[in-house]
Design an enzyme around this catalytic site. Structure first.
Site, PDB file in Angstrom:
ATOM      1  N   CYS A  75      -1.555   6.902   5.843  1.00 63.85           N
ATOM      2  CA  CYS A  75      -2.619   6.165   6.507  1.00 63.85           C
ATOM      3  C   CYS A  75      -2.014   5.033   7.323  1.00 63.85           C
ATOM      4  O   CYS A  75      -1.216   4.247   6.809  1.00 63.85           O
ATOM      5  CB  CYS A  75      -3.609   5.590   5.474  1.00 63.85           C
ATOM      6  SG  CYS A  75      -4.930   4.596   6.196  1.00 63.85           S
ATOM      7  N   GLU A 112     -34.476  -8.141  17.359  1.00 61.64           N
ATOM      8  CA  GLU A 112     -33.591  -7.037  16.977  1.00 61.64           C
ATOM      9  C   GLU A 112     -34.264  -5.723  17.366  1.00 61.64           C
ATOM     10  O   GLU A 112     -35.467  -5.546  17.123  1.00 61.64           O
ATOM     11  CB  GLU A 112     -33.321  -7.081  15.472  1.00 61.64           C
ATOM     12  CG  GLU A 112     -32.699  -5.829  14.868  1.00 61.64           C
ATOM     13  CD  GLU A 112     -31.356  -5.475  15.477  1.00 61.64           C
ATOM     14  OE1 GLU A 112     -31.134  -4.277  15.750  1.00 61.64           O
ATOM     15  OE2 GLU A 112     -30.537  -6.382  15.688  1.00 61.64           O
ATOM     16  N   CYS A 163       0.846  -1.196   0.000  1.00 59.34           N
ATOM     17  CA  CYS A 163       0.000   0.000   0.000  1.00 59.34           C
ATOM     18  C   CYS A 163       0.875   1.238   0.000  1.00 59.34           C
ATOM     19  O   CYS A 163       1.655   1.452   0.944  1.00 59.34           O
ATOM     20  CB  CYS A 163      -0.924   0.003   1.221  1.00 59.34           C
ATOM     21  SG  CYS A 163      -1.922   1.506   1.368  1.00 59.34           S
ATOM     22  N   ASN A 187     -25.326 -12.589  18.686  1.00 59.04           N
ATOM     23  CA  ASN A 187     -24.315 -11.903  17.881  1.00 59.04           C
ATOM     24  C   ASN A 187     -24.300 -10.432  18.310  1.00 59.04           C
ATOM     25  O   ASN A 187     -24.737  -9.559  17.578  1.00 59.04           O
ATOM     26  CB  ASN A 187     -24.644 -12.039  16.396  1.00 59.04           C
ATOM     27  CG  ASN A 187     -23.597 -11.374  15.509  1.00 59.04           C
ATOM     28  OD1 ASN A 187     -22.440 -11.302  15.855  1.00 59.04           O
ATOM     29  ND2 ASN A 187     -24.031 -10.871  14.365  1.00 59.04           N
ATOM     30  N   CYS A 244      -8.014   2.812  -1.951  1.00 59.27           N
ATOM     31  CA  CYS A 244      -7.663   1.937  -0.827  1.00 59.27           C
ATOM     32  C   CYS A 244      -7.725   0.471  -1.248  1.00 59.27           C
ATOM     33  O   CYS A 244      -8.729   0.007  -1.801  1.00 59.27           O
ATOM     34  CB  CYS A 244      -8.611   2.178   0.346  1.00 59.27           C
ATOM     35  SG  CYS A 244      -8.409   1.006   1.702  1.00 59.27           S
ATOM     36  N   GLN A 265     -22.104  -7.568   7.932  1.00 59.00           N
ATOM     37  CA  GLN A 265     -20.679  -7.848   8.043  1.00 59.00           C
ATOM     38  C   GLN A 265     -19.905  -7.237   6.872  1.00 59.00           C
ATOM     39  O   GLN A 265     -20.369  -7.244   5.730  1.00 59.00           O
ATOM     40  CB  GLN A 265     -20.435  -9.360   8.085  1.00 59.00           C
ATOM     41  CG  GLN A 265     -21.038 -10.050   9.292  1.00 59.00           C
ATOM     42  CD  GLN A 265     -20.255  -9.827  10.567  1.00 59.00           C
ATOM     43  OE1 GLN A 265     -19.266  -9.098  10.598  1.00 59.00           O
ATOM     44  NE2 GLN A 265     -20.696 -10.443  11.650  1.00 59.00           N
ATOM     45  N   CYS A 282     -17.269 -10.242  18.021  1.00 59.88           N
ATOM     46  CA  CYS A 282     -16.198  -9.468  17.395  1.00 59.88           C
ATOM     47  C   CYS A 282     -15.222  -8.948  18.444  1.00 59.88           C
ATOM     48  O   CYS A 282     -14.348  -8.137  18.130  1.00 59.88           O
ATOM     49  CB  CYS A 282     -16.768  -8.317  16.575  1.00 59.88           C
ATOM     50  SG  CYS A 282     -17.727  -7.122  17.542  1.00 59.88           S
ATOM     51  N   CYS A 296      -4.145   0.168   8.658  1.00 57.70           N
ATOM     52  CA  CYS A 296      -3.778  -1.247   8.570  1.00 57.70           C
ATOM     53  C   CYS A 296      -2.556  -1.488   9.450  1.00 57.70           C
ATOM     54  O   CYS A 296      -1.410  -1.479   8.981  1.00 57.70           O
ATOM     55  CB  CYS A 296      -3.499  -1.638   7.121  1.00 57.70           C
ATOM     56  SG  CYS A 296      -4.975  -1.610   6.088  1.00 57.70           S
TER      57      CYS A 296
END
Length: 372
Positions: free
Chosen positions: A11, A260, A3, A305, A86, A210, A332, A14
């Site tokens: 940036c 939900e 990159c 989740n 990107c 996701q 997550c 990452c």
């Protein structure tokens, strides 16, 4: 992955870019195993996808000027850094962002200046479906530019033939919040169809999905494998969003209820269930914890989740005391997962899998099957 933005120190998003991808995955699994451990726990092989061009969603800050906008992030000084190319974004997103940059100029959408607290356009949020269809959301400070956006929308649709949904989100406050509560849909279509496996999920502008489509498909597939092996007659999908887990785990003779808090997401999930003609599947707009604590009879299996904070003490305590025989927990954040598991000692982890939803970063998804 190479990159030029990272190499030029423009940036630093990452954070693992200089780490070999195999080592990234190995380190993530080691971290997860250190937090989620139990006697006899079996770890399945990690699930991975492409290490670049995997993101189906671009969340871009708009800065610069109306004639020379930047689409990307802000640097430490608050100046815009253009990241239209990107390498994490799908090819479809990379192709769309320059067109949207031109639209900013054509429609005279003045980028919001944080220091001066003036301007209109704050963010561009773009999502690509597996079909190539696009949803574009423009986060504005006010409705002032909406008339111009409507005027130039046909030209944008001609330039981006895959454009399905366009909306304006209103975020009038001067604070670090990506979007506001109010959404104005400008196209006849209000949902983007996300084809996952053999199901169509319908994504509305403010619905969660996701970021990594390939790994998300594997996530739902693994959950369905676990659920079918247990073969419960009744199942809840808490924090169900647009119904990904609930819809994938539906089966003849099985009652599936998705819970939900977002009513629009529930509406989308119901649409998917009707279109797929899935029997015994229903969705309820409610807080997951309040719903669980308010019913008299628990299902045989529960899927959770939750957001990064986890399910919390109230729901974990309820699950521990309930008659639920199995839980599928998709997380997550392994640290909040570990805290929740500590509150459910009678629900023992039996199988787990790491899913690398976010290559080049330290983030990942982990899913665990718990058995009482």
């Amino acid at each position: 992955m190479q990159c030029h933005h990272h190499d030029a120190h423009r940036c630093g998003s990452c954070t693992l870019l200089q780490v070999a991808y195999a080592d990234q995955v190995s380190d993530k699994e080691a971290h997860c195993r250190s937090l989620v451990a139990a006697p006899g726990l079996t770890w399945l092989p990690p699930v991975t996808g492409p290490e670049s061009a995997f993101r189906n969603k671009a969340k871009m800050v708009v800065a610069g000027t109306v004639d020379e906008p930047t689409i990307g992030i802000l640097d430490a000084a608050g100046e815009g850094v253009d990241l239209r190319d990107c390498g994490l974004h799908s090819p479809g997103l990379q192709a769309a962002l320059p067109v949207l940059s031109s639209f900013v100029t054509t429609a005279r959408l003045t980028p919001y200046d944080i220091a001066e607290r003036r301007g209109e356009l704050k963010h561009l949020l773009v999502t690509e479906a597996p079909s190539g269809g696009l949803m574009v959301r423009l986060v504005l400070r006010s409705q002032e530019p909406v008339t111009r956006i409507r005027k130039h929308l046909p030209a944008l649709q001609a330039a981006l033939p895959r454009l399905c949904v366009v909306s304006v989100n209103l975020q009038p406050e001067h604070k670090a919040v990506l979007e506001g509560p109010d959404e104005i849909v400008l196209t006849p279509a209000e949902t983007l169809t996300m084809r996952i496996g053999d199901l169509d999920l319908h994504l509305r502008p403010q619905s969660f999905f996701q970021t990594n489509t390939e790994v998300a498909t594997a996530l739902y597939r693994q959950a369905r494998t676990w659920v079918d092996a247990v073969a419960p007659a009744s199942l809840w999908d808490l924090y169900c969003g647009v119904g990904g887990f609930a819809l994938h785990c539906a089966a003849p003779g099985r009652t599936v209820t998705g819970i939900e808090v977002s009513a629009p997401a529930v509406e989308s999930a119901g649409l998917s269930a009707r279109q797929a003609r899935l029997p015994g599947v229903s969705f309820v707009a409610a807080d997951a914890t309040a719903y669980a604590l308010g019913v008299s009879r628990a299902p045989e299996l529960v899927i959770v989740n939750p957001p990064r904070r986890g399910i919390g003490a109230d729901l974990a305590t309820w699950l521990e005391a309930s008659e639920v025989g199995h839980v599928v927990y998709s997380s997550c954040n392994a640290e909040s997962l570990a805290r929740d598991l500590a509150l459910m000692p009678s629900l023992r982890p039996v199988e787990a899998v790491l899913l690398d939803m976010f290559p080049q970063t330290r983030h990942y998804e982990v899913m665990v099957l718990l058995s009482r």
